[in-house]
Design an enzyme around this catalytic site. Structure first.
Site, mmCIF file in Angstrom:
data_model
loop_
_atom_site.group_PDB
_atom_site.id
_atom_site.type_symbol
_atom_site.label_atom_id
_atom_site.label_comp_id
_atom_site.label_asym_id
_atom_site.label_seq_id
_atom_site.Cartn_x
_atom_site.Cartn_y
_atom_site.Cartn_z
ATOM 1 N N TRP A 174 0.802 -1.220 0.000
ATOM 2 C CA TRP A 174 0.000 0.000 0.000
ATOM 3 C C TRP A 174 0.839 1.277 0.000
ATOM 4 O O TRP A 174 0.299 2.359 0.191
ATOM 5 C CB TRP A 174 -0.916 -0.001 1.233
ATOM 6 C CG TRP A 174 -1.750 -1.233 1.309
ATOM 7 C CD1 TRP A 174 -2.984 -1.420 0.758
ATOM 8 C CD2 TRP A 174 -1.404 -2.465 1.966
ATOM 9 N NE1 TRP A 174 -3.419 -2.689 1.021
ATOM 10 C CE2 TRP A 174 -2.481 -3.354 1.770
ATOM 11 C CE3 TRP A 174 -0.302 -2.896 2.697
ATOM 12 C CZ2 TRP A 174 -2.479 -4.661 2.270
ATOM 13 C CZ3 TRP A 174 -0.297 -4.188 3.201
ATOM 14 C CH2 TRP A 174 -1.377 -5.056 2.980
ATOM 15 N N ASP A 175 2.148 1.178 -0.192
ATOM 16 C CA ASP A 175 3.017 2.348 -0.117
ATOM 17 C C ASP A 175 2.996 2.958 1.289
ATOM 18 O O ASP A 175 2.970 4.163 1.464
ATOM 19 C CB ASP A 175 2.604 3.398 -1.160
ATOM 20 C CG ASP A 175 3.596 4.554 -1.243
ATOM 21 O OD1 ASP A 175 4.776 4.351 -0.924
ATOM 22 O OD2 ASP A 175 3.182 5.669 -1.621
ATOM 23 N N MET A 176 3.023 2.111 2.301
ATOM 24 C CA MET A 176 3.074 2.566 3.691
ATOM 25 C C MET A 176 4.521 2.677 4.159
ATOM 26 O O MET A 176 4.914 2.138 5.207
ATOM 27 C CB MET A 176 2.269 1.630 4.583
ATOM 28 C CG MET A 176 0.779 1.731 4.397
ATOM 29 S SD MET A 176 0.140 3.335 4.923
ATOM 30 C CE MET A 176 -1.163 3.605 3.739
ATOM 31 N N LYS A 192 2.675 6.183 8.635
ATOM 32 C CA LYS A 192 1.544 6.549 7.795
ATOM 33 C C LYS A 192 0.248 5.916 8.273
ATOM 34 O O LYS A 192 -0.826 6.513 8.166
ATOM 35 C CB LYS A 192 1.800 6.122 6.340
ATOM 36 C CG LYS A 192 2.770 6.996 5.568
ATOM 37 C CD LYS A 192 2.836 6.541 4.115
ATOM 38 C CE LYS A 192 3.757 7.409 3.290
ATOM 39 N NZ LYS A 192 3.810 6.971 1.866
#
Length: 776
Positions: free
Chosen positions: A458-460, A486
């Site tokens: 999730w692009d965390m 995040k």
């Protein structure tokens, strides 16, 4: 009456059509039923039927009951649900058509519901009020190596606390702050710049000089007393359309061997044209074309003793060298004789991208001392000239911290690109992505790692600088490290061992990915967390019932089973979204009072995997928002905020807060809405709503917090103990940079804010550096 009938008929048709579609998605039946009632009301109005007003009164009552059931007594939730209908009732109230009986029914209903709706302005259901215990610890805490009157590193020191021991500006006199001086750098966003051109710099104050970088990597030296220019070094960075970011958050500083701060000279010619000089003290400027430049603080000339006349090419030994795919946006760390540099690797442009390697160079010569590549973590000896680092390995694009006494440096780690496609990752890359890793300053070897997202899809990325302090716990005083994320968790770890000080548990997570991938069955969560509740259809929002209905349709059309719902071709709701609850602005920590101040924000994003079938997908590689191609992978990815047709967030506000935490107990003591809609609407109304922001806070010994960050253009001062806003100043551009504070030569405390705007959140663009001090 005819005008009423026409308006109600049009609204009824739209609600009926959209309501049918929403119902097929499993959504609320209200919109369909409301549309049908409005169509009936329109027909009655057209026929001048005596039941027109009575039916509309009943509709208003039922709508208020439904709205209150969904949202509670909250202005920002109630007004969009019923406000338009209250306005549409006005023609019925003043129409000269007969039917006084209906008017006698509608008028009191309208008046009561209007008063109830307006009264909800006074309610504040999202507020948490409290007061932090700000009694100062009797022991002198570690504050790092910056003199009290100065600001030697991005977070003031390598401890990243964003805390200043200055106390001349206090909660009692902060209202007397006024602008002292203003400087315009001249570096503005140009027509060839990427959308994510942002001004996020925090200046350093060394001796009597301020040093700051600009988005195009100019290094500016200003007189700290009056803001006048001393010199400017222009790194001559060419435009590049494939960069995802055009920014510079700050520069780094090596003090001279004598320990005395240099005295800068005012030059009439450009500093970059000066012949390189031998440097004792050095400033290190990272550039967006992947160079590290060492500069003399006195003259602005390059340092002849460092690398190639002061310039180091950071693309050396990279497996791929696509223009614009690798660069540094954050300042390096100078500690224990090395300058340690990480870099940003473009997300989702190409599965074969530069490495996320972290490298340490000798501060005086530029010689490579060690390299730590998360794809090959055990081999930290300097790589040979004919070797390359691991392709696309997880990088660290944010700011690192260091404990020189322990000999450790702490990096917040990102993910391997492509972010949403996990089957390309090796075992080592899986281990170190979306984590914080502690490396030896001497050798680069891993001392410990703590991961915050397993198999991150999730692009965390861990986006924020870790904060170091010595914390009082039930087990005694511990060397602590605070890491905001995040996803909303704030991890508090022992920085020597990596062991949790506040418990970390595992929670089950949604499953079901595209064929080649898998999702972790559990994900970690910290005992100290700002994660929001799982979103529901009731949380959808809009300025009117129509765009609220459209947001509900979007919500029900997306895949969403709560946080960590895997990416999908259908499209997945990601909440918290890519901006995170916390981002690179991090948090500020008072090491004396042992409290934390942060700015949690809540914005949902969507991510959709786009299967490549050979057809034209349209414009790609659009940055952090839009379609990115993932060259070499079977899926592209389309990411964007969840917005209504009017371009506002689909989720119900508030979207942004300020919060105070007692780090000794882990208790969130207060949480207040932050920011107004002044710069979000055509009318400049300073209505407090709780708006998004990006940037960071600064705490002072005077019991204050200074922060801009929010999407309205203000610098604010808050009471650290309560979170109450005490003062604010209007900025000429967006303040998406963390402020800083220092003493000038007259002993006056100054507060400096860079105001230049932020490309992706649309705040006003500028080139300002503004200083404030107390009125004399």
């Amino acid at each position: 009456m005819i005008l009423f009938a026409i308006l109600i008929a049009l609204l009824g048709l739209a609600l009926t059509a959209g309501g049918v579609y929403l119902l097929t998605l499993g959504g609320s039946p209200y919109y369909l039923l409301a549309g049908l009632v409005l169509l009936l009301n329109a027909w009655l109005g057209y026929k001048r039927h005596p039941l027109t007003r009575t039916l509309f009164a009943v509709f208003l009552i039922l709508t208020m009951l439904w709205s209150s059931w969904e949202s509670g007594y909250d202005w920002w939730a109630l007004a969009p649900r019923i406000g338009l209908f209250l306005v549409l009732a006005i023609p019925l109230l003043f129409s000269k058509e007969a039917d006084n009986g209906g008017r006698k029914v509608l008028l009191p209903v309208w008046a009561v519901l209007a008063l109830m709706t307006l009264g909800s302005v006074l309610a504040n259901p999202h507020d948490l009020s409290g007061k932090l215990d700000t009694q100062v610890d009797s022991e002198s805490p570690k504050l790092g190596n910056s003199p009290e009157d100065s600001w030697y590193a991005y977070g003031r020191t390598n401890m990243g606390q964003r805390y200043s021991p200055l106390d001349k500006i206090t909660t009692e006199n902060v209202g007397q702050l006024e602008e002292a001086w203003r400087y315009s750098t001249g570096d503005m966003k140009g027509p060839k710049d990427v959308g994510e051109t942002t001004y996020e710099a925090t200046p350093l104050k060394i001796g009597d000089t301020l040093y700051l970088c600009t988005p195009h990597n100019w290094l500016v030296a200003l007189d700290a007393n009056n803001g006048s220019k001393r010199w400017v070094f222009d790194a001559k960075v060419p435009p590049e359309s494939q960069r995802q970011h055009q920014t510079c958050r700050g520069v780094s500083y090596l003090p001279p061997s004598s320990g005395e701060a240099p005295s800068a000279e005012k030059l009439d010619i450009a500093a970059e044209t000066q012949a390189p000089v031998q440097c004792d003290a050095e400033l290190f400027l990272p550039t967006s074309d992947a160079r590290l430049i060492a500069i003399d603080p006195t003259t602005g000339a390059r340092c002849a003793n460092f690398a190639d006349n002061g310039e180091l090419d950071l693309t050396h030994n990279m497996p791929f060298k696509q223009a614009g795919y690798y660069y540094s946006t954050s300042p390096p760390v100078v500690a224990n004789g090395v300058v340690v540099v990480a870099g940003s690797v473009n997300d989702n442009y190409d599965k074969n991208s530069p490495s996320g390697v972290i490298r340490a160079y000798d501060v005086k010569t530029g010689e490579l001392v060690w390299n730590w590549d998360s794809g090959n973590p055990d081999e930290t000896a300097p790589i040979a000239e004919d070797e390359v680092y691991t392709t696309s390995s997880p990088n660290s694009w944010s700011v690192a911290s260091a404990d020189e006494e322990l000999g450790l440096i702490y990096f917040p780690m990102g993910n391997r690109t492509p972010d949403q496609l996990g089957w390309y990752r090796s075992e080592n890359e899986e281990k170190y992505s979306s984590s914080v890793v502690a490396l030896s300053l001497k050798t680069g070897q891993v001392e410990w790692v703590q991961q915050f997202v397993h198999h991150d899809l999730w692009d965390m990325d861990t986006p924020a600088q870790p904060v170091l302090l010595d914390l009082d716990t039930v087990s005694g005083k511990q060397p602590a490290l605070v890491v905001p994320t995040k996803q909303g968790d704030v991890y508090v770890l022992n920085r020597e061992t990596g062991e949790p000080i506040f418990p970390i548990t595992e929670k089950s997570a949604p499953q079901g990915t595209v064929a080649l991938d898998n999702a972790s069955p559990t994900q970690p969560i910290s005992a100290l967390t700002f994660r929001p509740p799982t979103m529901t259809e009731k949380d959808m929002w809009g300025a009117t019932p129509l765009d609220q209905m459209m947001c509900r349709i979007q919500f029900k059309s997306l895949r969403y089973e709560g946080q960590y719902t895997p990416p999908s071709e259908q499209g997945t709701l990601v909440y918290p979204g890519n901006f995170g609850v916390f981002n690179w602005g991090s948090v500020a920590v008072d090491p004396k009072r042992q409290v934390m101040f942060g700015m949690p924000l809540y914005l949902a994003f969507t991510q959709r995997l786009v299967k490549k079938d050979g057809s034209d997908m349209g414009p790609a590689n659009q940055g952090e928002q839009g379609l990115n191609s993932n060259d070499g992978a079977p899926y592209a990815v389309d990411m964007k905020p969840l917005l209504s047709p009017l371009g506002v967030p689909c989720q119900q506000p508030p979207w942004g807060y300020v919060a105070g935490v007692d780090l000794k107990t882990g208790e969130t003591v207060y949480k207040h809405k932050n920011g107004t809609v002044r710069d979000l609407t055509p009318l400049p109304l300073p209505i407090k709503m709780g708006v998004p922001g990006i940037g960071g806070p600064v705490i002072t010994e005077g019991g204050l917090v200074f922060m801009a960050a929010a999407v309205d253009n203000y610098l604010r001062a808050y009471d650290l103990s309560t979170g109450e806003e005490l003062w604010r100043a209007r900025l000429p551009a967006g303040g998406q940079a963390t402020p800083m504070t220092y003493l000038n030569s007259q002993g006056e405390q100054m507060v400096v804010q860079v105001a230049g705007g932020h490309g992706s959140i649309g705040t006003t663009i500028g080139d300002y550096v503004i200083a404030y001090k107390l009125k004399r």
